[in-house]
Write an enzyme that holds these catalytic residues in place. Structure first.
Site, mmCIF file in Angstrom:
data_model
loop_
_atom_site.group_PDB
_atom_site.id
_atom_site.type_symbol
_atom_site.label_atom_id
_atom_site.label_comp_id
_atom_site.label_asym_id
_atom_site.label_seq_id
_atom_site.Cartn_x
_atom_site.Cartn_y
_atom_site.Cartn_z
ATOM 1 N N LYS A 45 -3.615 5.529 17.498
ATOM 2 C CA LYS A 45 -2.150 5.545 17.467
ATOM 3 C C LYS A 45 -1.555 5.459 16.067
ATOM 4 O O LYS A 45 -0.428 4.986 15.883
ATOM 5 C CB LYS A 45 -1.549 4.421 18.348
ATOM 6 C CG LYS A 45 -2.155 4.237 19.697
ATOM 7 C CD LYS A 45 -2.583 5.471 20.408
ATOM 8 C CE LYS A 45 -1.483 6.314 20.964
ATOM 9 N NZ LYS A 45 -2.072 7.497 21.678
ATOM 10 N N TRP A 73 -8.495 18.843 20.460
ATOM 11 C CA TRP A 73 -9.829 18.234 20.578
ATOM 12 C C TRP A 73 -10.945 19.265 20.433
ATOM 13 O O TRP A 73 -12.099 18.891 20.241
ATOM 14 C CB TRP A 73 -9.966 17.462 21.899
ATOM 15 C CG TRP A 73 -9.787 18.288 23.131
ATOM 16 C CD1 TRP A 73 -10.721 19.041 23.767
ATOM 17 C CD2 TRP A 73 -8.566 18.440 23.878
ATOM 18 N NE1 TRP A 73 -10.172 19.660 24.860
ATOM 19 C CE2 TRP A 73 -8.853 19.305 24.968
ATOM 20 C CE3 TRP A 73 -7.274 17.932 23.749
ATOM 21 C CZ2 TRP A 73 -7.892 19.677 25.905
ATOM 22 C CZ3 TRP A 73 -6.319 18.300 24.690
ATOM 23 C CH2 TRP A 73 -6.626 19.166 25.747
ATOM 24 N N HIS A 100 -12.525 7.542 15.287
ATOM 25 C CA HIS A 100 -11.898 6.212 15.275
ATOM 26 C C HIS A 100 -12.957 5.156 14.930
ATOM 27 O O HIS A 100 -12.660 3.962 14.972
ATOM 28 C CB HIS A 100 -11.373 5.847 16.666
ATOM 29 C CG HIS A 100 -10.142 6.580 17.114
ATOM 30 N ND1 HIS A 100 -9.097 6.891 16.285
ATOM 31 C CD2 HIS A 100 -9.770 7.013 18.344
ATOM 32 C CE1 HIS A 100 -8.143 7.502 16.986
ATOM 33 N NE2 HIS A 100 -8.532 7.591 18.231
ATOM 34 N N SER A 130 2.802 1.543 20.323
ATOM 35 C CA SER A 130 2.320 2.853 20.760
ATOM 36 C C SER A 130 1.064 2.707 21.629
ATOM 37 O O SER A 130 0.918 3.379 22.658
ATOM 38 C CB SER A 130 2.030 3.711 19.519
ATOM 39 O OG SER A 130 1.577 4.985 19.878
HETATM 40 S S1 PPS Z 1 -4.592 8.859 19.254
HETATM 41 O O1 PPS Z 1 -4.622 8.593 20.721
HETATM 42 O O2 PPS Z 1 -5.275 7.802 18.497
HETATM 43 O O3 PPS Z 1 -5.098 10.197 18.915
HETATM 44 O O4 PPS Z 1 -3.038 8.789 18.876
HETATM 45 P P1 PPS Z 1 -2.404 9.207 17.470
HETATM 46 O O5 PPS Z 1 -2.264 10.674 17.421
HETATM 47 O O6 PPS Z 1 -3.122 8.526 16.375
HETATM 48 O O7 PPS Z 1 -0.974 8.535 17.560
HETATM 49 C C1 PPS Z 1 0.019 8.926 18.490
HETATM 50 C C2 PPS Z 1 1.348 8.519 17.884
HETATM 51 O O8 PPS Z 1 1.686 9.441 16.817
HETATM 52 C C3 PPS Z 1 2.958 10.004 17.119
HETATM 53 N N1 PPS Z 1 3.061 11.362 16.574
HETATM 54 C C4 PPS Z 1 4.034 11.748 15.730
HETATM 55 N N2 PPS Z 1 5.058 11.060 15.185
HETATM 56 C C5 PPS Z 1 5.911 11.759 14.402
HETATM 57 N N3 PPS Z 1 5.808 13.071 14.136
HETATM 58 C C6 PPS Z 1 4.778 13.798 14.650
HETATM 59 N N4 PPS Z 1 4.683 15.097 14.379
HETATM 60 C C7 PPS Z 1 3.831 13.129 15.492
HETATM 61 N N5 PPS Z 1 2.727 13.516 16.170
HETATM 62 C C8 PPS Z 1 2.276 12.422 16.820
HETATM 63 C C9 PPS Z 1 3.021 9.952 18.641
HETATM 64 O O9 PPS Z 1 4.342 10.145 19.108
HETATM 65 C C10 PPS Z 1 2.487 8.553 18.882
HETATM 66 O O10 PPS Z 1 3.404 7.538 18.453
HETATM 67 P P2 PPS Z 1 4.488 6.816 19.412
HETATM 68 O O11 PPS Z 1 5.039 5.695 18.579
HETATM 69 O O12 PPS Z 1 3.769 6.333 20.613
HETATM 70 O O13 PPS Z 1 5.522 7.866 19.692
#
Ligand code: PPS
Length: 288
Positions: A45, A73, A100, A130
């Site tokens: 996240k 993926w 991760h 998140s």
């Molecule tokens: S995972 O499951 O570990 O692969 O998740 P990860 O991709 O690391 O994190 C998901 C969060 O990243 C946000 N996200 C973004 N935020 C802003 N802009 C863009 N382009 C973007 N892409 C992914 C996604 O909304 C998740 O955060 P939260 O706070 O839950 O919205």
């Protein structure tokens, strides 16, 4: 739909058995990285999907064809996942690998190579929020109770993928030993264009202004949240239930303020200060 309630124990952390097996984890640990590999490393996240998209678009010079037709993926597979061996492609471009896993497992293998490591960190209050919502939607993660209950487990490092503090500090300690680029989710939010250019610099991939324009355009939250190749709507609802929460949920900095009261935030700060006392990383908690 296999192994939905199985938990794997590996390197002192718990991992969802739906995605990991003892064999897949051993394969990851023994994996031979090579020069040219680009490895995206994150605690869950923290901006993994965002960086997967940025790298995909940088390597396609801003052409959205791959980003809009191949699931993330497949184009940037997770090293530790069951499907990694089948998904990793030996093509013309670099192999983009996501993980991760903690530094203790991978740093030894990475140190001997010229693989490039991109570590993305996010302020842990927003990670906790998140991650809480991700637990609600991801049926391969343990059931969670209330947010305060989850927060307690998160701070104690008793969640899948282990302690955020250990992950961030462990990888940061490796920065001198690896070809290492550190960036935060908040950097991406504050100035996506500048961040993309910095990533290009690290990768040694110069880009024309119009190409950077395209990368920036396709990596906006509003665009990515509608892209089925990255928003995880291709996954059956029995595995990821988007009625519970979206994968692309809010995409903002500071959502923790909507979830933590003053006391919870203060208690978090106290633990953060204590656990990060041996680390000089600074985090941005809000963009106000
Ligand atoms: S995972 O499951 O570990 O692969 O998740 P990860 O991709 O690391 O994190 C998901 C969060 O990243 C946000 N996200 C973004 N935020 C802003 N802009 C863009 N382009 C973007 N892409 C992914 C996604 O909304 C998740 O955060 P939260 O706070 O839950 O919205």
């Amino acid at each position: 739909m296999d192994r939905m309630s199985v938990t794997e124990e590996f390197a002192g952390i718990q991992l969802p058995g739906h995605l990991h097996t003892p064999e897949s984890l051993r394969y990851a640990q023994d994996f031979q990285f090579k020069e040219g590999d680009v490895v995206i490393v994150t605690y869950p996240k923290s901006g993994t999907t965002w960086m997967q998209e940025i790298l995909t678009l940088i390597y396609s010079q801003g052409d959205p064809e791959i980003a809009t037709t191949v699931p993330n993926w497949e184009r940037t597979p997770w090293l530790e996942h069951i499907y990694f061996k089948d998904l990793l492609k030996e093509g013309e471009g670099p192999r983009i690998i996501t993980t991760h896993l903690p530094s203790e497992v991978l740093a030894p293998a990475l140190q001997d190579t010229k693989a490039k490591v991109i570590y993305i960190a996010r302020n842990p209050k927003d990670v906790a929020v998140s991650y809480y919502y991700f637990h609600k939607m991801a049926k391969f993660l343990p059931e969670v109770g209330s947010f305060p209950e989850f927060l307690q487990l998160f701070l104690e490092g008793k969640v899948h993928y282990g302690s955020w503090f250990d992950h961030v500090k462990g990888w940061h300690r490796q920065k001198k030993n690896l070809d290492f680029f550190y960036i935060t989710y908040e950097d991406l939010q504050k100035d996506l264009r500048r961040s993309i250019k910095k990533v290009c610099g690290f990768l040694g991939c110069p880009m024309y202004t119009e190409e950077v324009d395209k990368v920036e355009q396709h990596c906006r939250f509003s665009v990515m949240s509608q892209n089925a190749m990255v928003n995880y709507t291709l996954i059956p609802r029995e595995i990821l239930n988007h009625d519970q929460s979206k994968f692309m949920r809010k995409g903002i900095v500071g959502d923790w303020k909507e979830h933590m009261n003053h006391e919870q935030s203060e208690a978090f700060d106290e633990i953060f200060r204590e656990k990060m006392s041996d680390c000089d990383l600074k985090f941005v908690w809000s963009l106000d």
